[in-house]
Structures are given as structure tokens and as C-alpha cells.
Scaffold this motif. Structure first.
Motif, PDB file in Angstrom:
ATOM      1  N   PRO A  42      17.475 -12.604  20.052  1.00 29.38           N
ATOM      2  CA  PRO A  42      16.925 -12.006  20.911  1.00 29.38           C
ATOM      3  C   PRO A  42      15.410 -12.275  21.051  1.00 29.38           C
ATOM      4  CG  PRO A  42      17.356 -10.329  19.291  1.00 29.38           C
ATOM      5  CD  PRO A  42      17.758 -11.807  19.025  1.00 29.38           C
ATOM      6  N   VAL A  43      14.657 -12.061  21.962  1.00 23.33           N
ATOM      7  CA  VAL A  43      13.201 -11.785  22.398  1.00 23.33           C
ATOM      8  C   VAL A  43      12.926 -10.902  23.393  1.00 23.33           C
ATOM      9  CG1 VAL A  43      11.004 -13.292  22.921  1.00 23.33           C
ATOM     10  CG2 VAL A  43      12.938 -14.431  21.719  1.00 23.33           C
ATOM     11  N   TRP A  44      12.654  -9.589  22.814  1.00 21.72           N
ATOM     12  CA  TRP A  44      12.511  -8.644  23.599  1.00 21.72           C
ATOM     13  C   TRP A  44      10.995  -7.874  23.496  1.00 21.72           C
ATOM     14  CZ3 TRP A  44      17.274  -6.092  21.032  1.00 21.72           C
ATOM     15  CH2 TRP A  44      18.503  -6.782  21.336  1.00 21.72           C
ATOM     16  N   LEU A  45      10.477  -8.124  24.653  1.00 17.87           N
ATOM     17  CA  LEU A  45       9.078  -7.205  24.505  1.00 17.87           C
ATOM     18  C   LEU A  45       8.938  -6.333  25.648  1.00 17.87           C
ATOM     19  CD1 LEU A  45       7.270 -10.867  24.824  1.00 17.87           C
ATOM     20  CD2 LEU A  45       7.754  -9.473  22.721  1.00 17.87           C
ATOM     21  N   ASN A  46       7.967  -5.370  25.020  1.00 19.60           N
ATOM     22  CA  ASN A  46       7.724  -4.160  26.017  1.00 19.60           C
ATOM     23  C   ASN A  46       5.997  -4.261  26.001  1.00 19.60           C
ATOM     24  OD1 ASN A  46      10.087  -3.258  26.789  1.00 19.60           O
ATOM     25  ND2 ASN A  46      10.039  -1.675  25.265  1.00 19.60           N
ATOM     26  N   GLY A  57       7.795  -5.964  30.833  1.00 18.16           N
ATOM     27  CA  GLY A  57       8.623  -6.046  29.614  1.00 18.16           C
ATOM     28  C   GLY A  57       9.199  -7.492  29.992  1.00 18.16           C
ATOM     29  N   LEU A  58       9.671  -8.051  28.913  1.00 26.54           N
ATOM     30  CA  LEU A  58      10.392  -9.328  28.991  1.00 26.54           C
ATOM     31  C   LEU A  58      11.613  -9.186  28.225  1.00 26.54           C
ATOM     32  CD1 LEU A  58       9.178 -12.661  28.999  1.00 26.54           C
ATOM     33  CD2 LEU A  58      10.683 -12.135  27.399  1.00 26.54           C
ATOM     34  N   ARG A  59      12.861  -9.665  28.633  1.00 28.98           N
ATOM     35  CA  ARG A  59      14.180  -9.781  27.919  1.00 28.98           C
ATOM     36  C   ARG A  59      14.516 -11.355  28.086  1.00 28.98           C
ATOM     37  NH1 ARG A  59      12.145  -5.675  26.984  1.00 28.98           N
ATOM     38  NH2 ARG A  59      12.986  -3.715  27.194  1.00 28.98           N
ATOM     39  N   TYR A  61      16.366 -14.638  25.196  1.00 32.82           N
ATOM     40  CA  TYR A  61      17.026 -14.846  23.875  1.00 32.82           C
ATOM     41  C   TYR A  61      16.749 -16.308  23.817  1.00 32.82           C
ATOM     42  CZ  TYR A  61      20.975 -16.369  26.921  1.00 32.82           C
ATOM     43  OH  TYR A  61      21.463 -17.017  28.083  1.00 32.82           O
ATOM     44  N   ASP A  70      15.918 -13.690  30.976  1.00 32.28           N
ATOM     45  CA  ASP A  70      16.804 -13.230  31.674  1.00 32.28           C
ATOM     46  C   ASP A  70      15.652 -12.212  32.758  1.00 32.28           C
ATOM     47  OD1 ASP A  70      19.176 -14.092  30.861  1.00 32.28           O
ATOM     48  OD2 ASP A  70      18.919 -12.241  29.196  1.00 32.28           O
ATOM     49  N   SER A  71      14.729 -11.455  32.261  1.00 36.36           N
ATOM     50  CA  SER A  71      14.072 -10.507  32.896  1.00 36.36           C
ATOM     51  C   SER A  71      12.598 -10.514  32.737  1.00 36.36           C
ATOM     52  CB  SER A  71      14.475  -9.306  32.846  1.00 36.36           C
ATOM     53  OG  SER A  71      15.989  -9.077  33.334  1.00 36.36           O
ATOM     54  N   ALA A  91       6.354 -14.542  24.536  1.00 36.66           N
ATOM     55  CA  ALA A  91       7.765 -14.961  24.309  1.00 36.66           C
ATOM     56  C   ALA A  91       7.999 -16.323  24.134  1.00 36.66           C
ATOM     57  CB  ALA A  91       8.546 -14.639  25.745  1.00 36.66           C
TER      58      ALA A  91
END
Length: 143
Positions: A42-46, A57-59, A61, A70-71, A91
Motif C-alpha cells: 500500500p501507498v496511503w498518504l494524508n 490524500g492519496l490511496r 498500491y 485508486d484515489s 506517492a
């Protein structure tokens, strides 16, 4: 003598999904074609403001050495401050560190196609009339 019965299709339980058994079966199948590769990362950023409120944010993988976004969202009040550019760059850097060589995403016509083009993404396909007369663009970038 037993007669074979047709498999029963049902909704997977949360426990079955969390177990990851389906993904393991698919990876084993894939390995026979492309060799072993890392599990999805996962690469999850807020992005939060001074009050701790979410303003972006960014979601995404990394899977099979591709960053799949994804977002990506930036609050209206935070737009025009390069926050989206910073989130995307972070990301992409994290994805490179995880071994990714490219990135891919989909964006609707009314969303951020122009933004991604400015960041070096190219449109390689689209589905016209995906929803209410708008197209869905598929985009990619070499990292």
C-alpha cells in the motif's frame, strides 16, 4: 459412486477476505508465468491542515512493479497550492522505492485528466459514455 456437484457461489465473509487465501492462489498461478514478485504494497498518504483536518490524500498500491492510483483528492480550500502535485510526487517516490517502474490510474472526464497530463501522464485509452455522457480516461506514466 459420488456424482460431482456444481460449486456454490456465495458472498465472501470478512474473515475469508482478510485471510488472503484467494490472493495467494492467484499469486501462485501468476508465478508460473512471471516469476515470484512481492505482495501488493500500500501507498496511503494524508495531508492535514494545522487543525489536524484532512485536506487531501492519496490511496494507491504497488503491484507487479506498477503504482496503481485508486484515489487522489484535495479539498476545495486547499486547491491551487500544489498539494495534489506534492501528494502525487510523494506517492511516486515511495513506489519507486518499492521497485515500481511505472504508474497507472483512471480518471473521469470531469475530474483531473489535465492535472495528470501536467504531471507527465499520458492517456492510453478511454471508455466513452462510462456515466451520463462522460468518459473514463486510463492514464500511465514511466517513473
Amino acid at each position: 459412486m459420488r456424482t460431482p456437484t456444481s460449486p456454490v457461489i456465495s458472498t465472501a465473509t470478512q474473515e475469508e477476505v482478510r485471510s488472503g487465501v484467494l490472493g495467494r492462489h492467484l499469486r501462485q498461478f501468476n508465478y508460473s508465468f512471471v516469476g515470484e514478485y512481492p505482495e501488493s504494497q500500500p501507498v496511503w498518504l494524508n495531508a492535514k491542515d494545522a487543525n489536524g483536518e484532512l485536506v487531501g490524500g492519496l490511496r494507491a498500491y504497488v503491484f507487479l512493479y506498477w503504482l496503481r492510483i485508486d484515489s487522489l483528492w484535495v479539498a476545495e480550500a486547499a486547491r491551487g497550492q500544489k498539494l495534489g502535485t506534492r501528494l502525487l510526487a510523494e506517492a511516486e517516490e515511495r513506489a519507486r522505492n518499492l521497485g515500481a517502474h511505472s504508474a497507472a490510474l483512471e480518471t473521469f472526464e470531469w475530474q483531473a485528466r489535465g492535472f495528470y497530463m501536467k504531471q507527465g501522464y499520458e492517456e492510453y485509452g478511454r471508455i466513452n459514455d462510462y456515466v451520463k455522457g462522460f468518459y473514463l480516461a486510463s492514464m500511465k506514466k514511466k517513473l
